[in-house]
Motif scaffolding. Sequence first.
Motif, PDB file in Angstrom:
ATOM      1  N   GLU A   1       0.650  -1.314  -0.284  1.00  0.00           N
ATOM      2  CA  GLU A   1       0.357  -0.116   0.443  1.00  0.00           C
ATOM      3  C   GLU A   1       0.635   1.139  -0.180  1.00  0.00           C
ATOM      4  N   ASP A   2       0.648   1.474  -1.531  1.00  0.00           N
ATOM      5  CA  ASP A   2       2.261   3.324  -1.677  1.00  0.00           C
ATOM      6  C   ASP A   2       3.321   2.133  -1.218  1.00  0.00           C
ATOM      7  N   ASP A   3       3.843   3.222  -0.147  1.00  0.00           N
ATOM      8  CA  ASP A   3       5.598   2.206   0.588  1.00  0.00           C
ATOM      9  C   ASP A   3       5.457   1.617   1.330  1.00  0.00           C
ATOM     10  N   ASP A   4       3.932   1.693   2.028  1.00  0.00           N
ATOM     11  CA  ASP A   4       3.821   0.498   3.290  1.00  0.00           C
ATOM     12  C   ASP A   4       3.063  -1.013   3.006  1.00  0.00           C
ATOM     13  N   TRP A   5       3.444  -1.195   4.355  1.00  0.00           N
ATOM     14  CA  TRP A   5       3.232  -3.635   4.094  1.00  0.00           C
ATOM     15  C   TRP A   5       1.904  -3.293   5.141  1.00  0.00           C
TER      16      TRP A   5
ATOM     17  N   LEU B   1       0.984  -8.178  17.039  1.00  0.00           N
ATOM     18  CA  LEU B   1       1.113  -6.576  17.228  1.00  0.00           C
ATOM     19  C   LEU B   1       0.384  -5.410  18.258  1.00  0.00           C
ATOM     20  N   LEU B   2      -0.640  -5.970  18.830  1.00  0.00           N
ATOM     21  CA  LEU B   2      -1.336  -5.054  19.094  1.00  0.00           C
ATOM     22  C   LEU B   2      -0.906  -5.040  20.336  1.00  0.00           C
ATOM     23  N   ALA B   3      -0.053  -6.096  21.225  1.00  0.00           N
ATOM     24  CA  ALA B   3       0.508  -6.051  22.173  1.00  0.00           C
ATOM     25  C   ALA B   3       2.194  -4.917  22.101  1.00  0.00           C
ATOM     26  N   VAL B   4       2.344  -5.531  21.193  1.00  0.00           N
ATOM     27  CA  VAL B   4       4.095  -4.348  20.734  1.00  0.00           C
ATOM     28  C   VAL B   4       4.331  -5.161  19.043  1.00  0.00           C
TER      29      VAL B   4
ATOM     30  N   THR C   1       2.220   1.212  12.314  1.00  0.00           N
ATOM     31  CA  THR C   1       1.820   2.652  12.254  1.00  0.00           C
ATOM     32  C   THR C   1      -0.332   3.689  12.488  1.00  0.00           C
ATOM     33  N   GLU C   2      -0.725   2.026  11.911  1.00  0.00           N
ATOM     34  CA  GLU C   2      -1.986   1.992  12.084  1.00  0.00           C
ATOM     35  C   GLU C   2      -2.735   0.760  12.362  1.00  0.00           C
TER      36      GLU C   2
ATOM     37  N   LEU D   1      -3.201  -3.933   9.538  1.00  0.00           N
ATOM     38  CA  LEU D   1      -2.022  -2.855  10.650  1.00  0.00           C
ATOM     39  C   LEU D   1      -1.477  -2.959   9.091  1.00  0.00           C
ATOM     40  N   ARG D   2      -1.476  -1.398   9.371  1.00  0.00           N
ATOM     41  CA  ARG D   2      -0.338  -0.783   7.821  1.00  0.00           C
ATOM     42  C   ARG D   2       0.915  -0.843   8.859  1.00  0.00           C
ATOM     43  N   CYS D   3       2.127  -1.127   8.221  1.00  0.00           N
ATOM     44  CA  CYS D   3       3.566  -1.218   9.282  1.00  0.00           C
ATOM     45  C   CYS D   3       4.511   0.116   7.983  1.00  0.00           C
ATOM     46  N   ARG D   4       5.303   0.860   8.369  1.00  0.00           N
ATOM     47  CA  ARG D   4       5.504   1.465   7.681  1.00  0.00           C
ATOM     48  C   ARG D   4       7.555   0.277   8.020  1.00  0.00           C
ATOM     49  N   LEU D   5       7.963   0.715   6.918  1.00  0.00           N
ATOM     50  CA  LEU D   5       9.158  -0.489   6.665  1.00  0.00           C
ATOM     51  C   LEU D   5      10.480   0.690   7.016  1.00  0.00           C
TER      52      LEU D   5
END
Length: 186
Positions: free
Chosen positions: A28-32, A46-49, A98-99, A109-113
């Motif tokens: 998704e754009d530059d994210d995963w 992922l919700l905890a850490v 990040t979201e 869960l949107r993740c930044r690299l």
Amino acid sequence: MPLIRETIVTTVDRAGRIHIAPIGLIAEDDDWIIAPFRPSTTLDNLLAVPFATASHTDDVRVFAGCLTGRHDWPTVASDEVPVPRLAGALSHAELAVTEVRDDPQRPKLRCRLLRLITHAPFQGFNRAQAAVLEAAILVSRLQLLPRETIERDLGYLHTTIDKTAGPRELEAWNWLADKVRAHFQS
Ligand SMILES: Cc1cc2nc3c(=O)[nH]c(=O)nc-3n(C[C@H](O)[C@H](O)[C@H](O)COP(=O)(O)O)c2cc1C
């Protein structure tokens, strides 16, 4: 349709216990996007850490192993995130959540690299690796798909295994085939 990369995602719970699962990362754009179906240990972790690693490997035994109860793959510490990565990864990505887009079935869960690091050379495609990945997906859907669909698709994939598999792909295939056999016998 978005690009999806099949990776081995590692997460940890608050006590630092490691969890390894094959997950398709959605571009998704530059994210995963990591999109776990509930219930999911990956989601809980992922919700905890809110960090993960995505390991890229051509050892398809890790994919087949996780789907057949073999979760104990060697890991090593990462650089920037408090989550280890697969020791045998050819490369790995370090990700920060990040979201969170909640959903009763499949939250996203949107993740930044944060980092993408190479460890070993990629040495080319092998068709049996793709066949094992497809078979692992079928095994993850044993409860959902009709028996005829599973047997037909596995039959097609088996031809590729017969023609192109090396020892790793063969071992992975046999784990999956045993699981399918046990499922239909029970
Ligand atoms: C190639 C591949 C991709 C997968 N992608 C996903 C995914 O995107 N989301 C998901 O919930 N499960 C996916 N699965 C199935 C999970 O690996 C498996 O169901 C796992 O147990 C997830 O649950 P967990 O987080 O509790 O370990 C995939 C399996 C394979 C073999």
